[in-house]
Design a protein around this motif. Structure first.
Motif, PDB file in Angstrom:
ATOM      1  N   ALA A 172      -5.967  -8.272  -4.426  1.00 20.00           N
ATOM      2  CA  ALA A 172      -6.064  -8.761  -3.042  1.00 20.00           C
ATOM      3  C   ALA A 172      -4.729  -8.592  -2.312  1.00 20.00           C
ATOM      4  O   ALA A 172      -4.694  -8.177  -1.144  1.00 20.00           O
ATOM      5  N   LEU A 173      -3.664  -8.893  -3.009  1.00 23.18           N
ATOM      6  CA  LEU A 173      -2.342  -8.774  -2.374  1.00 23.18           C
ATOM      7  C   LEU A 173      -1.980  -7.309  -2.116  1.00 23.18           C
ATOM      8  O   LEU A 173      -1.507  -6.958  -1.033  1.00 23.18           O
ATOM      9  N   TYR A 174      -2.222  -6.459  -3.111  1.00 24.69           N
ATOM     10  CA  TYR A 174      -1.893  -5.032  -2.927  1.00 24.69           C
ATOM     11  C   TYR A 174      -2.704  -4.412  -1.784  1.00 24.69           C
ATOM     12  O   TYR A 174      -2.213  -3.543  -1.059  1.00 24.69           O
ATOM     13  N   GLU A 175      -3.956  -4.881  -1.640  1.00 29.60           N
ATOM     14  CA  GLU A 175      -4.789  -4.361  -0.538  1.00 29.60           C
ATOM     15  C   GLU A 175      -4.097  -4.616   0.804  1.00 29.60           C
ATOM     16  O   GLU A 175      -4.136  -3.791   1.717  1.00 29.60           O
ATOM     17  N   GLY A 176      -3.475  -5.791   0.932  1.00 28.15           N
ATOM     18  CA  GLY A 176      -2.753  -6.099   2.167  1.00 28.15           C
ATOM     19  C   GLY A 176      -1.466  -5.304   2.286  1.00 28.15           C
ATOM     20  O   GLY A 176      -1.113  -4.815   3.369  1.00 28.15           O
ATOM     21  N   GLY A 226       4.085 -13.236   4.975  1.00 28.32           N
ATOM     22  CA  GLY A 226       3.505 -11.975   5.413  1.00 28.32           C
ATOM     23  C   GLY A 226       4.332 -10.736   5.163  1.00 28.32           C
ATOM     24  O   GLY A 226       3.926  -9.633   5.539  1.00 28.32           O
ATOM     25  N   HIS A 227       5.495 -10.871   4.542  1.00 27.41           N
ATOM     26  CA  HIS A 227       6.325  -9.684   4.344  1.00 27.41           C
ATOM     27  C   HIS A 227       5.805  -8.902   3.131  1.00 27.41           C
ATOM     28  O   HIS A 227       5.646  -9.452   2.041  1.00 27.41           O
ATOM     29  N   TRP A 228       5.611  -7.612   3.344  1.00 24.74           N
ATOM     30  CA  TRP A 228       5.037  -6.766   2.287  1.00 24.74           C
ATOM     31  C   TRP A 228       5.891  -6.764   1.023  1.00 24.74           C
ATOM     32  O   TRP A 228       5.386  -6.661  -0.083  1.00 24.74           O
ATOM     33  N   LEU A 229       7.218  -6.873   1.214  1.00 27.98           N
ATOM     34  CA  LEU A 229       8.109  -6.798   0.045  1.00 27.98           C
ATOM     35  C   LEU A 229       7.908  -8.015  -0.867  1.00 27.98           C
ATOM     36  O   LEU A 229       7.938  -7.892  -2.093  1.00 27.98           O
ATOM     37  N   ILE A 230       7.706  -9.167  -0.244  1.00 27.93           N
ATOM     38  CA  ILE A 230       7.449 -10.368  -1.050  1.00 27.93           C
ATOM     39  C   ILE A 230       6.055 -10.286  -1.656  1.00 27.93           C
ATOM     40  O   ILE A 230       5.851 -10.575  -2.842  1.00 27.93           O
ATOM     41  N   GLU A 231       5.095  -9.864  -0.847  1.00 32.13           N
ATOM     42  CA  GLU A 231       3.704  -9.820  -1.324  1.00 32.13           C
ATOM     43  C   GLU A 231       3.529  -8.825  -2.468  1.00 32.13           C
ATOM     44  O   GLU A 231       2.756  -9.065  -3.384  1.00 32.13           O
ATOM     45  N   GLU A 232       4.268  -7.694  -2.394  1.00 34.85           N
ATOM     46  CA  GLU A 232       4.098  -6.734  -3.496  1.00 34.85           C
ATOM     47  C   GLU A 232       4.706  -7.275  -4.789  1.00 34.85           C
ATOM     48  O   GLU A 232       4.204  -6.995  -5.873  1.00 34.85           O
ATOM     49  N   HIS A 233       5.759  -8.094  -4.671  1.00 31.95           N
ATOM     50  CA  HIS A 233       6.311  -8.712  -5.883  1.00 31.95           C
ATOM     51  C   HIS A 233       5.361  -9.778  -6.420  1.00 31.95           C
ATOM     52  O   HIS A 233       5.219  -9.940  -7.640  1.00 31.95           O
ATOM     53  N   LEU A 234       4.717 -10.497  -5.496  1.00 34.22           N
ATOM     54  CA  LEU A 234       3.698 -11.460  -5.930  1.00 34.22           C
ATOM     55  C   LEU A 234       2.580 -10.732  -6.673  1.00 34.22           C
ATOM     56  O   LEU A 234       2.130 -11.168  -7.741  1.00 34.22           O
ATOM     57  N   ALA A 253       0.089   1.405  -7.851  1.00 37.95           N
ATOM     58  CA  ALA A 253      -0.126   0.169  -8.608  1.00 37.95           C
ATOM     59  C   ALA A 253      -1.540  -0.363  -8.400  1.00 37.95           C
ATOM     60  O   ALA A 253      -2.199  -0.821  -9.345  1.00 37.95           O
ATOM     61  N   LEU A 254      -2.020  -0.294  -7.156  1.00 43.16           N
ATOM     62  CA  LEU A 254      -3.383  -0.760  -6.880  1.00 43.16           C
ATOM     63  C   LEU A 254      -4.401   0.137  -7.586  1.00 43.16           C
ATOM     64  O   LEU A 254      -5.367  -0.355  -8.186  1.00 43.16           O
ATOM     65  N   GLY A 255      -4.143   1.444  -7.540  1.00 39.61           N
ATOM     66  CA  GLY A 255      -5.026   2.383  -8.235  1.00 39.61           C
ATOM     67  C   GLY A 255      -5.085   2.071  -9.720  1.00 39.61           C
ATOM     68  O   GLY A 255      -6.163   2.094 -10.338  1.00 39.61           O
ATOM     69  N   ASP A 256      -3.937   1.762 -10.269  1.00 38.32           N
ATOM     70  CA  ASP A 256      -3.857   1.440 -11.697  1.00 38.32           C
ATOM     71  C   ASP A 256      -4.731   0.228 -12.037  1.00 38.32           C
ATOM     72  O   ASP A 256      -5.432   0.214 -13.061  1.00 38.32           O
ATOM     73  N   LEU A 257      -4.692  -0.785 -11.145  1.00 36.39           N
ATOM     74  CA  LEU A 257      -5.477  -2.004 -11.393  1.00 36.39           C
ATOM     75  C   LEU A 257      -6.976  -1.753 -11.256  1.00 36.39           C
ATOM     76  O   LEU A 257      -7.789  -2.424 -11.887  1.00 36.39           O
ATOM     77  N   LEU A 258      -7.342  -0.773 -10.409  1.00 44.16           N
ATOM     78  CA  LEU A 258      -8.762  -0.529 -10.142  1.00 44.16           C
ATOM     79  C   LEU A 258      -9.347   0.589 -11.010  1.00 44.16           C
ATOM     80  O   LEU A 258     -10.546   0.844 -10.957  1.00 44.16           O
ATOM     81  N   LEU A 270       1.040  -8.962 -14.031  1.00 46.47           N
ATOM     82  CA  LEU A 270       1.680  -9.198 -15.333  1.00 46.47           C
ATOM     83  C   LEU A 270       1.174 -10.494 -15.979  1.00 46.47           C
ATOM     84  O   LEU A 270       1.183 -10.634 -17.199  1.00 46.47           O
ATOM     85  N   LEU A 271       0.760 -11.443 -15.134  1.00 47.53           N
ATOM     86  CA  LEU A 271       0.231 -12.710 -15.653  1.00 47.53           C
ATOM     87  C   LEU A 271      -1.282 -12.625 -15.930  1.00 47.53           C
ATOM     88  O   LEU A 271      -1.946 -13.649 -16.074  1.00 47.53           O
ATOM     89  N   ASN A 272      -1.792 -11.391 -15.914  1.00 44.73           N
ATOM     90  CA  ASN A 272      -3.209 -11.152 -16.175  1.00 44.73           C
ATOM     91  C   ASN A 272      -4.108 -11.823 -15.147  1.00 44.73           C
ATOM     92  O   ASN A 272      -5.120 -12.438 -15.484  1.00 44.73           O
ATOM     93  N   GLN A 273      -3.728 -11.734 -13.910  1.00 47.54           N
ATOM     94  CA  GLN A 273      -4.543 -12.254 -12.801  1.00 47.54           C
ATOM     95  C   GLN A 273      -4.809 -11.085 -11.849  1.00 47.54           C
ATOM     96  O   GLN A 273      -4.295 -11.045 -10.720  1.00 47.54           O
ATOM     97  N   PRO A 274      -5.608 -10.099 -12.331  1.00 48.01           N
ATOM     98  CA  PRO A 274      -5.751  -8.853 -11.559  1.00 48.01           C
ATOM     99  C   PRO A 274      -6.378  -9.054 -10.184  1.00 48.01           C
ATOM    100  O   PRO A 274      -6.020  -8.340  -9.238  1.00 48.01           O
ATOM    101  N   GLN A 275      -7.300 -10.018 -10.069  1.00 49.67           N
ATOM    102  CA  GLN A 275      -7.972 -10.173  -8.766  1.00 49.67           C
ATOM    103  C   GLN A 275      -6.993 -10.596  -7.681  1.00 49.67           C
ATOM    104  O   GLN A 275      -7.034 -10.101  -6.550  1.00 49.67           O
ATOM    105  N   LYS A 276      -6.096 -11.519  -8.063  1.00 48.08           N
ATOM    106  CA  LYS A 276      -5.085 -11.943  -7.097  1.00 48.08           C
ATOM    107  C   LYS A 276      -4.157 -10.777  -6.763  1.00 48.08           C
ATOM    108  O   LYS A 276      -3.769 -10.582  -5.610  1.00 48.08           O
ATOM    109  N   ALA A 277      -3.808 -10.010  -7.781  1.00 54.45           N
ATOM    110  CA  ALA A 277      -2.908  -8.863  -7.572  1.00 54.45           C
ATOM    111  C   ALA A 277      -3.578  -7.834  -6.658  1.00 54.45           C
ATOM    112  O   ALA A 277      -2.945  -7.324  -5.718  1.00 54.45           O
TER     113      ALA A 277
END
Lengths: 422, 339
Positions: A267-271, A244-252, A284-289, A258-265
């Protein structure tokens, strides 16, 4: 044909049936055996125990402890610092600093103020507070501040020397982690990873959050070296250890992107943006959307700017330092006059107040954008005089046709690394 | 052991009597070199103890685990094998042991699964690699004083550290020996009649050994015969037998008091200090022994202030005479006073 028929006619039909049956039995047995092994292996795959600590759990614990205290108590200020360190929000740090300032003569709380100032890249203020503590030269925490100041001022050899002495004197995981960070930045990622692992081995079960942080650092090494699947494995492990730590989640999220899995990215950025006020994540989230949901993306870009302004009003150095890389990238794609002015102003301010390799690289990149090649080259010469040997440094050296000096050796004595200390 | 003249860092200061107890001061900036030449004496010609015999842990509870193990459980011949050697250690579980192995690929996951089929899940995790050692003890006090608490020095095979023990014992002897002599007590350590303690370290054991040999090879006298509960002909222990090997050797034919073991009530710090006494000579009217320095009468007549034994003589609460042999706990406090 006749001969064949004659030959076939010599086979005993009963034996032939038995042979076929045997083959079927063996084949099915093998299939069943392998299926059994696979099922057992699946069932035996290491299951994660319920984590002993989590971001949310720690946050609630701190908030509950604060609720038992009055805001004018020193312990309340101390807990506010802990909260700020957990959330990373500048508003929390600012509030913590205000609470600490009510105790100008308390040595412990001055130390916390100095740490906050330095974590916010304010070397001038951090240095002044450090001076107040210089009466206590035997306190290792004062020495911590000295190392931090040296690193922010780009005095790497001095910092490495002090760290090495400390590691030989008393092996602490935090010193080893600092050393590992420098080893990676100085170009020896393999040694850095080894030191992080060693640091992890020094941690007790009660330090699972620190364990996760070290795992995160291992992932960052891979991420910066372009090894994205390996980085993802480290970040996932860190997230399982301390969820649940934002710092880990933002790296995820960054790695999934970067692995071309935008949906997972996404969802994580939203949190992450629910927990952190860092404009980088909104951006970063804006960039993906941007391609699929341009209106939402524009809203996020505006929120990023708003958060930047808020953070800048409190801690300008740290706010600028964190956002500069994104703006440089944006300016390369879509130059604007406003961003150009901001980059020139902030990169200069950063370099004046915090003249380390990171600030040099940012300033050089801004000067390149500006077309001031000679000034950029001069600063690159200064950069190459530091032991910093990241990919960016190599690129800049190559760009200006400068020789890349050799790496500073960061090998520690074997007894420190291999747990063979007395 | 005795205060040094001109040591302003921690000599007793009547103007600041609580320094080191309820008052803590920061170490001033150096240099810390001592330039005096003798022990400090007051107007009456008395030396002053660095210790005052107070129990700094009085009123506090110490976590303890007590075991009582029949000798037959650990010895095939309990009737004849009467010496039990032991050591203790404390460990903390590593954070890494809580995080299950993780494989980023399908093949790696399958391999981990297969590997795990052969890993026994234990109710109590006793895999050494999952723990970090926090502390250990072979022989109490000697482990700190001579073995410097090094992990490598615990256990049976410590003869290889004899050179270190010799140089270290000599280093300690230069501290304690002159103090013992200043108080009018005989010492086994050859300090060449030095009037004051000397900070001295050795590289060569050959230089240190002549000074410590009498201490190493003297028998440690006991104050009386109460230690020999079996009545068997048990020889007194030599000093070197205390730390070679670095294990607490309990003689089951004795009452287990130090150096024949270690009873909870033994004041081991003071007894270890007594190894610097010359046990062939008298301390007062009787032969010096391991309890000499723990006798209030000795200090009453010694030129020293305060007239107390150096370390607490008794536990702050009496130990139980039966299992678990520990004292009853004190009531728990949320905070403890500083004194």
């Amino acid at each position: 044909m006749t001969q064949m028929s004659a030959a076939n006619s010599t086979v005993n039909p009963a034996s032939f049936t038995s042979y076929r049956l045997l083959r079927v039995i063996i084949a099915r047995s093998l299939v069943l055996l392998f299926a059994g092994i696979a099922l057992t292996a699946y069932l035996q795959y290491p299951r994660e125990a319920t984590p002993r600590a989590s971001f949310q759990g720690d946050l609630v614990r701190i908030q509950e402890a604060m609720a038992q205290l009055k805001p004018n108590e020193p312990k309340y200020a101390f807990l506010q610092v802990q909260k700020a360190q957990l959330t990373g929000n500048f508003a929390d740090f600012y509030q913590a600093n205000q609470l600490l300032e009510a105790f100008p003569d308390d040595r412990e709380l001055i130390l916390l103020r100095a740490k906050i100032a330095l974590s916010m890249h304010d070397v001038t203020r951090g240095g002044k507070l450090f001076d107040q503590l210089s009466h206590y030269p035997n306190d290792t925490r004062t020495e911590d501040l000295a190392i931090d100041i040296a690193l922010q001022q780009g005095q790497y050899h001095q910092a490495v020397e002090t760290l090495t002495l400390r590691l030989q004197r008393d092996l602490q995981w935090s010193d080893l982690a600092r050393y590992a960070y420098l080893a990676h930045k100085f170009g020896d990622s393999a040694a850095a990873d080894q030191y992080y692992v060693r640091a992890q081995e020094l941690l007790s079960a009660k330090q699972i959050k620190d364990y996760a942080w070290l795992e995160l650092q291992r992932g960052i090494i891979d991420l910066e070296n372009g090894q994205h699947p390996e980085a993802l494995a480290h970040f996932e492990l860190a997230n399982r250890a301390y969820p649940g730590h934002w710092l880990i989640e933002e790296h995820l999220a960054e790695t999934h992107a970067l692995l071309n899995q935008p949906q997972k990215a996404i969802a994580l950025y939203e949190g992450v943006i629910q927990q952190s006020d860092n404009p980088m994540y909104f951006f970063a989230l804006g960039d993906l959307l941007e391609a699929t949901k341009p209106t939402r993306a524009n809203g996020l870009f505006s929120a990023a700017e708003e958060h930047f302004q808020q953070r800048y009003s409190r801690y300008p150095m740290a706010a600028a330092g964190h956002m500069m890389d994104i703006w440089i990238e944006e300016q390369q794609k879509n130059p604007t006059a406003e961003r150009r002015t901001r980059l020139l102003q902030l990169s200069e301010m950063n370099l004046v107040h915090r003249p380390n390799a990171d600030s040099l690289i940012q300033r050089i990149n801004v000067l390149i954008l500006e077309g001031d090649v000679e000034a950029a080259k001069q600063l690159t010469v200064s950069l190459l005089a530091t032991p910093w040997r990241t990919a960016e440094v190599a690129e800049l050296a190559d760009k200006f046709g400068l020789d890349l000096p050799g790496q500073l050796s960061m090998q520690l004595p074997a007894e420190i690394v291999t747990n063979q200390q007395l | 052991m005795l205060e040094l003249e001109g040591n302003d860092l921690f000599n007793y200061n009547p103007q600041n009597p609580e320094l080191g107890w309820t008052v803590k001061e920061d170490l001033p900036a150096g240099p810390y070199e001592w330039k005096g030449t003798r022990y400090k004496k007051d107007a009456n010609g008395n030396y002053r103890f660095v210790y005052d015999g107070r129990d700094a842990q009085a009123g506090r509870n110490i976590n303890t685990v007590g075991f009582e193990i029949p000798l037959a459980f650990i010895s095939k011949e309990p009737a004849t094998d009467r010496i039990v050697r032991m050591w203790g250690g404390s460990y903390v579980r590593k954070a890494s042991s809580l995080v299950k192995a993780h494989a980023p690929s399908a093949v790696g996951s399958a391999w981990l699964g297969v590997k795990n089929m052969f890993t026994k899940e234990l109710e109590f995790n006793n895999r050494d690699s999952d723990y970090n050692q926090v502390d250990h003890d072979g022989v109490p006090f000697s482990d700190a004083a001579l073995s410097m608490r090094y992990d490598s020095h615990v256990g049976v095979a410590n003869l290889k550290y004899l050179r270190e023990f010799t140089t270290r014992f000599a280093h300690l002897g230069w501290g304690f020996g002159p103090s013992v002599s200043a108080l009018g007590l005989p010492t086994c350590f050859d300090h060449s009649n030095s009037p004051v303690s000397v900070h001295k370290t050795y590289t060569l054991a050959t230089q240190a050994f002549p000074r410590v040999k009498n201490c190493f090879f003297q028998k440690l006298n006991m104050p009386d015969n109460s230690w020999n509960t079996s009545g068997k002909a048990i020889p007194l222990r030599y000093t070197f037998e205390v730390f070679l090997p670095n294990l607490t050797a309990v003689d089951m034919d004795t009452n287990g008091t130090w150096p024949f073991g270690r009873r909870p009530e033994d004041q081991v710090a003071t007894r270890f200090l007594a190894t610097f006494l010359d046990m062939k000579q008298n301390c007062g009217a009787t032969a010096c022994n391991v309890e000499t320095l723990n006798e209030p009468a000795l200090w009453e007549s010694a030129p020293i202030e305060p007239k107390t034994v150096p370390n607490p003589r008794f536990n702050d609460k009496a130990f139980l005479p039966e299992f678990p042999y520990l004292a009853e706990p004190w009531p728990e406090h949320t905070t403890y006073p500083k004194e």
